[in-house]
Design a protein around this motif. Structure first.
Motif, PDB file in Angstrom:
ATOM      1  N   GLU A 490       0.976  -1.291   0.059  1.00  0.00           N
ATOM      2  CA  GLU A 490      -0.121  -0.072   0.059  1.00  0.00           C
ATOM      3  C   GLU A 490       0.848   1.285   0.052  1.00  0.00           C
ATOM      4  N   ARG A 491       1.882   1.248   0.849  1.00  0.00           N
ATOM      5  CA  ARG A 491       2.798   2.504   0.728  1.00  0.00           C
ATOM      6  C   ARG A 491       3.714   2.392  -0.443  1.00  0.00           C
ATOM      7  N   LEU A 492       4.066   1.422  -1.117  1.00  0.00           N
ATOM      8  CA  LEU A 492       4.631   1.255  -2.218  1.00  0.00           C
ATOM      9  C   LEU A 492       4.058   2.054  -3.613  1.00  0.00           C
ATOM     10  N   ALA A 493       2.597   1.753  -3.613  1.00  0.00           N
ATOM     11  CA  ALA A 493       1.664   2.361  -4.387  1.00  0.00           C
ATOM     12  C   ALA A 493       1.682   3.645  -4.351  1.00  0.00           C
ATOM     13  N   ARG A 721      17.129  -8.313 -10.139  1.00  0.00           N
ATOM     14  CA  ARG A 721      15.913  -7.772 -10.457  1.00  0.00           C
ATOM     15  C   ARG A 721      15.897  -6.335 -10.491  1.00  0.00           C
ATOM     16  N   PHE A 722      17.109  -5.660 -10.330  1.00  0.00           N
ATOM     17  CA  PHE A 722      17.134  -4.178 -10.068  1.00  0.00           C
ATOM     18  C   PHE A 722      16.488  -3.209 -11.175  1.00  0.00           C
ATOM     19  N   ARG A 723      16.530  -3.797 -12.503  1.00  0.00           N
ATOM     20  CA  ARG A 723      15.953  -2.945 -13.601  1.00  0.00           C
ATOM     21  C   ARG A 723      14.717  -3.349 -13.423  1.00  0.00           C
ATOM     22  N   ASP A 724      14.075  -4.116 -12.818  1.00  0.00           N
ATOM     23  CA  ASP A 724      12.330  -4.353 -12.547  1.00  0.00           C
ATOM     24  C   ASP A 724      11.674  -3.342 -11.578  1.00  0.00           C
ATOM     25  N   ILE A 725      12.392  -2.311 -11.040  1.00  0.00           N
ATOM     26  CA  ILE A 725      11.744  -1.703  -9.907  1.00  0.00           C
ATOM     27  C   ILE A 725      10.482  -1.111 -10.456  1.00  0.00           C
ATOM     28  N   PRO A 726      10.595  -0.378 -11.547  1.00  0.00           N
ATOM     29  CA  PRO A 726       9.224   0.416 -12.084  1.00  0.00           C
ATOM     30  C   PRO A 726       8.165  -0.583 -12.145  1.00  0.00           C
ATOM     31  N   GLU A 727       8.488  -1.703 -12.700  1.00  0.00           N
ATOM     32  CA  GLU A 727       7.414  -2.779 -13.088  1.00  0.00           C
ATOM     33  C   GLU A 727       6.632  -3.117 -11.497  1.00  0.00           C
ATOM     34  N   PHE A 728       7.660  -3.139 -10.570  1.00  0.00           N
ATOM     35  CA  PHE A 728       7.010  -3.652  -9.226  1.00  0.00           C
ATOM     36  C   PHE A 728       5.974  -2.443  -8.595  1.00  0.00           C
ATOM     37  N   ARG A 733       0.474  -0.394  -7.605  1.00  0.00           N
ATOM     38  CA  ARG A 733      -0.468   0.521  -8.023  1.00  0.00           C
ATOM     39  C   ARG A 733      -1.699  -0.143  -8.533  1.00  0.00           C
ATOM     40  N   LYS A 734      -1.374  -1.160  -9.245  1.00  0.00           N
ATOM     41  CA  LYS A 734      -2.620  -1.845  -9.838  1.00  0.00           C
ATOM     42  C   LYS A 734      -3.261  -2.914  -8.862  1.00  0.00           C
ATOM     43  N   GLY A 735      -2.524  -3.409  -7.847  1.00  0.00           N
ATOM     44  CA  GLY A 735      -2.903  -4.071  -6.870  1.00  0.00           C
ATOM     45  C   GLY A 735      -3.821  -3.255  -6.115  1.00  0.00           C
ATOM     46  N   ILE A 736      -3.674  -2.165  -5.533  1.00  0.00           N
ATOM     47  CA  ILE A 736      -4.620  -1.227  -4.754  1.00  0.00           C
ATOM     48  C   ILE A 736      -5.870  -0.984  -5.502  1.00  0.00           C
ATOM     49  N   ARG A 737      -5.675  -0.871  -6.717  1.00  0.00           N
ATOM     50  CA  ARG A 737      -7.041  -0.564  -7.765  1.00  0.00           C
ATOM     51  C   ARG A 737      -7.774  -1.879  -7.523  1.00  0.00           C
ATOM     52  N   VAL A 738      -7.363  -3.018  -7.636  1.00  0.00           N
ATOM     53  CA  VAL A 738      -7.960  -4.529  -7.527  1.00  0.00           C
ATOM     54  C   VAL A 738      -8.840  -4.382  -6.067  1.00  0.00           C
ATOM     55  N   LEU A 739      -7.916  -3.976  -5.064  1.00  0.00           N
ATOM     56  CA  LEU A 739      -8.511  -4.050  -3.578  1.00  0.00           C
ATOM     57  C   LEU A 739      -9.666  -2.877  -3.545  1.00  0.00           C
ATOM     58  N   LYS A 740      -9.509  -1.818  -4.182  1.00  0.00           N
ATOM     59  CA  LYS A 740     -10.834  -0.808  -4.162  1.00  0.00           C
ATOM     60  C   LYS A 740     -12.005  -1.611  -5.013  1.00  0.00           C
ATOM     61  N   VAL A 741     -11.887  -2.201  -5.880  1.00  0.00           N
ATOM     62  CA  VAL A 741     -12.930  -2.752  -6.808  1.00  0.00           C
ATOM     63  C   VAL A 741     -13.345  -3.806  -5.944  1.00  0.00           C
TER      64      VAL A 741
END
Length: 794
Positions: A490-493, A721-728, A733-741
């Motif tokens: 939640e904080r990451l999002a 996985r250092f290069r994948d930080i933006p994907e994480f 962020r999408k996970g929080i949207r799923v939670l709201k739905v």
């Protein structure tokens, strides 16, 4: 299995021109050859048939485990001690495949004193039963280290005692599942009104049996919800546990009243089902990454014991027993556990773990040494100027910032929703009761009141977050991004600023970019250079040795290492000197303050120098470019600004760079960002970043080895996985949207149920069907959707 002839038969490391063979097999070092000899000599050659190059390269043991000769210390690592039979459990991070399990569970073939050994692969630990008259704990540890499976033994393990993992939640899950399964079976005749089976004389018995089965579920498995609710109410806040506990209580009391007065079978099936599903969610979150420690501190990195000098006598004592004024020894590659003053020996101290400064520091007799530094050059005798608890390292760790819980600064989405949910539900229940009571329908009034609380029990709401976020935590872990708990998502999002440490974070640990400047070396000089470096254990020598081509290894006629200056060697009538500019005969090096260099002089005079620069991680430029489109970026470094020009060319414009930052400076920098309203994600690697990591909204440690020491942090990201930080961040962020739905769906279920409940005509059958249906559909929905949004991570 096939083995590459150019690589070590045991561990697979390239042999690099070193000719060490046995039984027509190549080995990279005598350690790997020794392991092979031990296994082959004990009939365990099949170890190499299970995996290709399954072994680990053994480390030099020296006398690092002498402290286990002290019975008082060794006894603290024993789980069982009765007569001559002892049992110990050791953590071995090197366990990684089926071959590891096979060799470790066959230790008794390597030493007759070992009775039994059993590996717990998920926890990377081994439990060993041994005869103390035939073998000591130290001998077992040395044996494990000699075959490439060195146990991780440190001060934190010593102080934490022998407590095992907490299985309470597993017991609660088992009891809740047992109660739910049996209550559901007993409820089927009621559902389908099977009078031929469910005779009147048996109904009371089976209903009271369901009551009995629900008791352990309510008063054991669900007890934490009641405790949490009471604490929440006392603190003046209403968290999600309040309506859950209220719903469970009302459902239980209403069900008991139903069977006591013969109104029906109650809601025991829905009650036990709710408890079971919520316990599953909690268990999945706990189980995900139990083997990772996010609360490690300096004790995880300190040795258990040191050699103290008392007059002419040397004794092994626990680190905590060191007092101001004590003299003690620190060997090569060991950590300095307390602040002290150097008495004897040449100190080459690596403070990168504490300060972030990459270059080792030379110290002479009389100089002050700080805890947390690692000695890189031989044996030191040090006088302690403080105790462990009062050293610079522990003062840094004990900074009040470390005691601040991030969860106290934030309110989760679930608790934010529940803050309004509970009062609204209570208001609807009271209004329903009042309406029916004052219109003269007393029975309907009580039915409506309890039905509203039961049907509005936020089971779907409570299950949405554990399953949605818990599933994402599991997926992140499978892709080598290990989160401390679901609240980190939640904080990451919500972060808008990303701050990086430099050394070991955006640069590769223990790897340098090496450039040569000077005259071209001839073939004889190259051979002498390579052969001379091979004899040195200095870290710069080892890095330089690794990049040079092999043209035939020579054995020097004479070799001498001048501590803090360099090395020199003679080959027949030829001579070479490698080291500092002054040692190599060069008057001065204009770049000495900005770069680390190794200079070379041969019989032909001064030849040139190798300059060591930072090796940046692959893809760092693309990573910063992608992040700069959405986030503010900054770099905090303990190093000087020698790399500033290179970073400005490598990174997009607008990245703030601050150099010469001490640990307290980094902490203050992050605090300033947060005070200005920024939501900060701090990415670092060492203890010097620990204050900043704790002060940030999300603290992430980059680790080459996820089982190695990490400061207290919110997440551990594998360096691969250092290069994948933006994907994480995007998936969070999408996970929080799923939670709201899912919350919206949960509210729709509650609205539908409430519209029926306020009429006072809610039957047990309808409640039994509607409540589990809402829970199951929410769980399936969030699981499928979180798997879908994270598919790119895999």
């Amino acid at each position: 299995m096939e083995h590459d002839e150019k690589n070590c038969f045991h561990c697979g490391t390239p042999c690099e021109g070193v000719e060490i063979t046995q039984d027509d097999k190549n080995f990279c070092c005598t350690g790997c050859k020794t392991v092979y000899s031990i296994l082959a000599g004990n009939g365990l050659e099949s170890y190499y048939e299970l995996e290709n190059t399954p072994g680990s390269r053994p480390k030099e043991i020296n006398s690092r485990y002498d402290f286990l000769d002290t019975p008082e210390i060794a006894g603290k690592f024993l789980e069982f001690d009765e007569g001559t039979i002892h049992i110990t459990q050791l953590y071995i991070p090197g366990i990684h495949c089926s071959s590891c399990i096979w060799i470790l569970e066959n230790l008794k073939k390597l030493h007759g004193g070992i009775r039994e050994s059993q590996v717990d692969f998920p926890k990377k630990s081994i439990r060993i039963t041994f005869d103390s008259q035939a073998v000591s704990l130290k001998e077992i540890v040395v044996l494990l280290a000699s075959i490439g499976y060195e146990p991780n033994i440190n001060l934190q393990h010593l102080e934490s005692g022998k407590s095992g993992s907490d299985k309470t939640l597993l017991y609660k899950l088992g009891i809740a599942g047992f109660a739910f399964g049996n209550v559901m079976l007993l409820s089927f005749p009621e559902y389908f009104e099977m009078e031929e089976f469910w005779l009147e004389q048996y109904k009371p018995f089976f209903r009271w049996l369901m009551f009995a089965l629900s008791l352990p579920a309510v008063f054991y498995a669900a007890w934490d919800y009641f405790v949490s609710s009471c604490k929440s109410i006392r603190s003046g806040m209403l968290n999600i546990d309040v309506p859950i506990a209220l719903g469970i209580a009302v459902m239980f009391i209403r069900s008991v009243a139903d069977i006591a007065f013969g109104y029906g079978s109650g809601f025991f099936d829905s009650l036990t089902g709710l408890i079971f599903f919520m316990t599953i969610g909690k268990y999945l979150q706990q189980k995900t990454y139990d083997f990772l420690s996010f609360e490690r501190d300096y004790k995880s990195y300190f040795p258990v014991a040191v050699t103290r000098i008392s007059g002419s006598r040397e004794e092994t004592v626990q680190v905590n027993d060191l007092k101001k004024g004590d003299h003690f020894l620190v060997r090569n590659e060991e950590l300095i556990p307390v602040d002290g003053r150097l008495l004897r020996g040449h100190a080459l101290i690596d403070y990168s773990f504490v300060t972030g400064e990459a270059d080792p520091v030379v110290k002479s007799a009389g100089d002050k040494l700080f805890a947390g530094g690692r000695q890189l050059s031989g044996l030191l005798e040090i006088e302690a100027t403080s105790s462990v608890s009062k050293s610079y390292l522990t003062r840094l760790w004990s900074d009040r910032t470390f005691g601040e819980k991030k969860e106290d600064r934030y309110k989760s989405l679930t608790n934010t929703v529940s803050h309004y949910f509970t009062p609204v539900i209570l208001l609807i229940a009271i209004l329903s009761f009042a309406y029916w009571f004052f219109t003269g329908y007393t029975d309907v009034a009580f039915n409506a009141f309890t039905a509203v609380l039961i049907i509005a029990c936020p089971c779907a709401l409570a299950l949405a977050a554990p399953f949605a976020l818990g599933n994402l935590v599991r997926i992140f872990g499978n892709t080598k991004f290990y989160l401390k708990n679901a609240s980190v998502l939640e904080r990451l999002a919500h972060i808008d600023t990303v701050i990086f440490d430099k050394t070991g974070t955006i640069t590769r640990g223990n790897t340098s970019a090496i450039a040569y400047e000077g005259n071209t070396l001839d073939a004889d000089e190259e051979r002498m250079l390579k052969s001379t470096l091979r004899n040195s254990s200095h870290p710069l020598s080892r890095q330089l040795y690794a990049i040079l081509d092999s043209h035939g290894i020579l054995t020097p006629d004479a070799f001498e290492e001048h501590k803090g200056e360099g090395i020199e060697a003679s080959y027949t009538e030829k001579h070479i000197r490698i080291g500092s500019a002054r040692f190599a005969g060069k008057e001065e090096d204009p770049d000495a303050d900005r770069h680390t260099s190794v200079h070379i002089t041969t019989d032909h005079g001064y030849r040139g120098k190798f300059t060591f620069g930072n090796m940046y991680r692959e893809g760092v430029s693309l990573l910063f470019d992608r992040l700069s489109r959405q986030y503010r970026l900054a770099i905090l470094s303990g190093d000087n600004d020698s790399e500033k020009g290179k970073l400005e060319k490598l990174l997009p414009p607008g990245v703030q760079m601050l150099f010469n930052r001490k640990p307290q400076d980094k902490l203050n920098d992050v605090r300033r960002y947060r005070d200005a309203g920024a939501r900060v994600m701090m990415i670092g690697d060492g203890l010097n970043d620990a204050g900043a990591l704790q002060q940030s909204d999300v603290g992430v440690v980059i680790a080459e080895d996820t089982n190695a020491f990490s400061p207290a942090c919110d997440a551990i990201l594998d360096a691969s996985r250092f290069r994948d930080i933006p994907e994480f961040i995007t998936v969070a962020r999408k996970g929080i949207r799923v939670l709201k739905v899912s919350f919206v769906l949960s509210f729709l279920y509650n609205i539908a149920g409430l519209s029926f409940a306020v009429t006072g005509r809610l039957s047990p059958v309808v409640a039994a069907i509607l409540m589990p249906l809402s829970s199951v559909t929410i769980v399936v929905f969030v699981t499928l959707l979180t798997n879908f949004i994270s598919r790119k991570l895999k």
